[in-house]
Design an enzyme around this catalytic site. Structure first.
Site, PDB file in Angstrom:
ATOM      1  N   TYR A   1      -3.925   1.580  15.985  1.00  0.00           N
ATOM      2  CA  TYR A   1      -2.672   1.617  16.748  1.00  0.00           C
ATOM      3  C   TYR A   1      -2.889   1.402  18.236  1.00  0.00           C
ATOM      4  O   TYR A   1      -2.118   0.717  18.893  1.00  0.00           O
ATOM      5  CB  TYR A   1      -1.949   2.959  16.522  1.00  0.00           C
ATOM      6  CG  TYR A   1      -1.342   3.033  15.140  1.00  0.00           C
ATOM      7  CD1 TYR A   1      -0.104   2.470  14.883  1.00  0.00           C
ATOM      8  CD2 TYR A   1      -2.035   3.601  14.082  1.00  0.00           C
ATOM      9  CE1 TYR A   1       0.445   2.479  13.609  1.00  0.00           C
ATOM     10  CE2 TYR A   1      -1.491   3.621  12.800  1.00  0.00           C
ATOM     11  CZ  TYR A   1      -0.255   3.061  12.572  1.00  0.00           C
ATOM     12  OH  TYR A   1       0.288   3.059  11.314  1.00  0.00           O
TER      13      TYR A   1
ATOM     14  N   ARG B   1       0.859  -1.188   0.000  1.00  0.00           N
ATOM     15  CA  ARG B   1       0.000   0.000   0.000  1.00  0.00           C
ATOM     16  C   ARG B   1       0.893   1.235   0.000  1.00  0.00           C
ATOM     17  O   ARG B   1       1.701   1.427   0.901  1.00  0.00           O
ATOM     18  CB  ARG B   1      -0.878  -0.006   1.246  1.00  0.00           C
ATOM     19  CG  ARG B   1      -1.650   1.299   1.474  1.00  0.00           C
ATOM     20  CD  ARG B   1      -2.462   1.226   2.778  1.00  0.00           C
ATOM     21  NE  ARG B   1      -3.249   2.435   2.967  1.00  0.00           N
ATOM     22  CZ  ARG B   1      -3.043   3.322   3.934  1.00  0.00           C
ATOM     23  NH1 ARG B   1      -2.063   3.169   4.812  1.00  0.00           N
ATOM     24  NH2 ARG B   1      -3.802   4.381   4.035  1.00  0.00           N
TER      25      ARG B   1
ATOM     26  N   GLU C   1      -7.142   8.341   6.638  1.00  0.00           N
ATOM     27  CA  GLU C   1      -7.384   8.978   7.934  1.00  0.00           C
ATOM     28  C   GLU C   1      -7.875  10.429   7.843  1.00  0.00           C
ATOM     29  O   GLU C   1      -7.180  11.347   8.269  1.00  0.00           O
ATOM     30  CB  GLU C   1      -6.112   8.927   8.790  1.00  0.00           C
ATOM     31  CG  GLU C   1      -5.607   7.523   9.038  1.00  0.00           C
ATOM     32  CD  GLU C   1      -4.497   7.460  10.105  1.00  0.00           C
ATOM     33  OE1 GLU C   1      -4.043   8.527  10.566  1.00  0.00           O
ATOM     34  OE2 GLU C   1      -4.116   6.339  10.468  1.00  0.00           O
TER      35      GLU C   1
ATOM     36  N   GLU D   1      -3.211  -0.267   8.209  1.00  0.00           N
ATOM     37  CA  GLU D   1      -2.030   0.097   9.007  1.00  0.00           C
ATOM     38  C   GLU D   1      -2.150  -0.478  10.409  1.00  0.00           C
ATOM     39  O   GLU D   1      -3.198  -0.368  11.048  1.00  0.00           O
ATOM     40  CB  GLU D   1      -1.880   1.625   9.178  1.00  0.00           C
ATOM     41  CG  GLU D   1      -1.437   2.368   7.954  1.00  0.00           C
ATOM     42  CD  GLU D   1      -1.261   3.870   8.211  1.00  0.00           C
ATOM     43  OE1 GLU D   1      -0.943   4.282   9.357  1.00  0.00           O
ATOM     44  OE2 GLU D   1      -1.459   4.635   7.253  1.00  0.00           O
TER      45      GLU D   1
ATOM     46  N   ASN E   1      -7.103   1.530  10.118  1.00  0.00           N
ATOM     47  CA  ASN E   1      -5.802   1.794  10.731  1.00  0.00           C
ATOM     48  C   ASN E   1      -5.998   1.762  12.234  1.00  0.00           C
ATOM     49  O   ASN E   1      -6.790   2.542  12.782  1.00  0.00           O
ATOM     50  CB  ASN E   1      -5.266   3.173  10.344  1.00  0.00           C
ATOM     51  CG  ASN E   1      -4.807   3.234   8.902  1.00  0.00           C
ATOM     52  OD1 ASN E   1      -4.915   2.254   8.165  1.00  0.00           O
ATOM     53  ND2 ASN E   1      -4.291   4.380   8.495  1.00  0.00           N
TER      54      ASN E   1
ATOM     55  N   HIS F   1      -2.846  10.815   0.940  1.00  0.00           N
ATOM     56  CA  HIS F   1      -2.276  10.588   2.273  1.00  0.00           C
ATOM     57  C   HIS F   1      -1.639  11.912   2.705  1.00  0.00           C
ATOM     58  O   HIS F   1      -0.430  12.003   2.892  1.00  0.00           O
ATOM     59  CB  HIS F   1      -1.280   9.429   2.221  1.00  0.00           C
ATOM     60  CG  HIS F   1      -1.002   8.795   3.557  1.00  0.00           C
ATOM     61  ND1 HIS F   1      -1.114   7.443   3.791  1.00  0.00           N
ATOM     62  CD2 HIS F   1      -0.608   9.327   4.744  1.00  0.00           C
ATOM     63  CE1 HIS F   1      -0.781   7.171   5.052  1.00  0.00           C
ATOM     64  NE2 HIS F   1      -0.463   8.301   5.656  1.00  0.00           N
TER      65      HIS F   1
END
Ligand code: FCB
Length: 463
Positions: free
Chosen positions: A305, A92, A181, A369, A303, A136
């Site tokens: 985290y 990606r 995002e 991600e 994504n 992005h």
């Protein structure tokens, strides 16, 4: 098993049994244009908001910029070969809009398209599936000068740009994600001002939310009409925990539902709209916009985290990244943290994937991600990043638990292929599977990269 029990079961740290993923599960890595390419002034690339922001004193740690970054623009062949060595199945990457349209609209710069065509051909030559992100965060500066994402025009320009890129690459790229995002673009970029373009007005942040989403919808429609096979969007999502349902709902609305609901249900959540009225009258939402934004997509990029934990606390000032969050405290326990200070909690990934499965059924998921920064040390030509291995092992297990419990998860793209420009943190934070020495541009696969190669080879994790 309930979602909570499944999440708890996956929460055990330390490896347990071996696990195998479904056949065809896609393993890959992810990067983004401004973070790795460098060559900021080459082959007709125009300036982006990140060029401007990183040159503004005090905005990026160490005054770092993406001017050279990992010099991937010149080294892409070696980087693709390195991925092939690791057995990576999908890659990606994002397209830099200012390489394609240096002014954000009008004339197309063929040399920009040439670069991505070479990259895609190289990937195919090595048997790696390209997954393209169209945006992005590197908005052409000229568009920001005309209002950026607070201006509806930018959504239209984005759709045109998407069509241009698809026109050149559509015959060899099957999977397209529009935005990466949008929460960060809107709330960090226009609300808190800690990302480009560095504006600090909550009203601008809400206008940006809508125009980003409209841009997604308009671009998706153009891609669909042109025959794109798989179209999606990538959101940064986090389970919101804590004992006060009111605080949890508030922050969940601002972080997750404000994007999930319009894209997957065609409406903004009523409670979010109400709470934001002190900042905006939402007059930027026009008839028909939500039909455009809510058109079906083929894939939701997740994504993940770290989870967020909140509680009500009298007198607490608003968190600048969550406008209107007065009286809500963001709390952390003594759990393990990465070098970013982010809590490590794999079970929250299981919880998140099952929540998406329950509340937004029918859209296949892909982790676009997940990864971690640690204070890596290159010693004798080796980086022994045991903590990153444990982090990824725990999160792969958490994803597997979600699949077992019914989540339609199709793949997992690790952030990041290599160390790179970590936005406001500059080069200080290393997320790579591969270590980059920025002075020599030498790449050294960390232990985690070699471990990941085995995961991919086995399509699973070992006991
Ligand atoms: C995400 C970004 C990505 C990277 C990681 C660490 O928010 O999409 O570019 O910086 O965080």
């Amino acid at each position: 098993m309930s979602a909570e029990a499944t999440a708890e079961a996956a929460a055990e740290t330390g490896r347990t049994g071996g696990l195998t993923f479904p056949q065809g599960f896609l393993w890959g890595t992810a990067t983004a244009s401004y973070q790795i390419e460098g060559a900021a002034n080459e082959d007709g690339r125009g300036p982006s908001i990140w060029d401007t922001f990183s040159r503004t004193p005090g905005k990026v740690v160490g005054g770092h910029t993406g001017d050279i970054a990992c010099d991937h623009y010149h080294r892409y062949r070696d980087d693709v070969a390195m991925m092939a060595d690791l057995g990576v199945q999908a890659y990606r990457f994002s397209i830099a809009w200012p390489r394609i349209q240096p002014d954000g609209s009008g004339p197309v710069n063929p040399r920009g398209l040439d670069f991505y065509e070479r990259l895609v051909d190289e990937l195919h030559g090595r048997g790696i599936t390209p997954i393209v992100t169209l945006y992005h965060w590197d908005l052409p500066q000229s568009l920001e000068d005309r209002g950026g994402w607070t201006d509806r025009e930018t959504s239209e320009r984005f759709a045109e740009y998407a069509a241009v890129v698809h026109g050149r690459l559509g015959d060899r790229v099957g999977t397209w994600t529009t935005l990466n995002e949008p929460w960060c673009s809107a709330f960090l970029g226009y609300g808190a001002g800690v990302h480009a373009p560095g504006r600090t007005d909550p009203a601008d942040a809400y206008a940006a939310v809508h125009h980003l989403l409209l841009g997604h919808g308009l671009a998706a429609a153009r891609l669909r009409a042109a025959g794109a096979r798989q179209i999606g969007i990538t959101l940064n999502l986090a389970p919101i925990g804590g004992g006060d349902p009111e605080a949890v709902a508030h922050v969940d609305g601002l972080q997750n539902r404000i994007f999930l609901d319009p894209v997957l249900r065609g409406e903004y959540p009523a409670d979010v709209v109400e709470r934001a009225r002190r900042f905006t009258d939402w007059s930027f939402v026009r008839d028909g916009d939500l039909d455009v934004i809510g058109a079906p997509i083929d894939l939701l990029g997740v994504n993940y985290y770290s989870p967020t934990t909140v509680e009500l606390r009298a007198g607490q000032e608003a968190n600048p990244v969550h406008p209107g969050s007065e009286g809500i405290a963001f709390v952390q326990g003594d759990e393990e943290k990465t070098a970013m200070g982010w809590s490590v909690k794999p079970s929250a990934l299981t919880e998140l994937l099952l929540r998406l499965t329950r509340d937004y059924p029918g859209t296949p998921l892909i982790i676009t991600e997940n990864g971690a920064a640690f204070d890596d040390v290159l010693d004798g030509g080796r980086v022994a990043d045991e903590r990153r291995i444990a982090f990824l092992d725990g999160h792969f297990r958490a994803a597997h638990a979600a699949i077992e419990a019914g989540a339609d998860l199709r793949g997992y793209l690790v952030w990041s292929l290599m160390d790179n420009f970590e936005w406001a943190e500059g080069y200080a934070k290393r997320f790579g599977l591969v270590h980059v020495d920025y002075a020599s541009q030498r790449r050294v696969p960390k232990d985690s990269a070699l471990w990941y190669r085995e995961v991919i080879r086995r399509n699973g994790v070992q006991a």
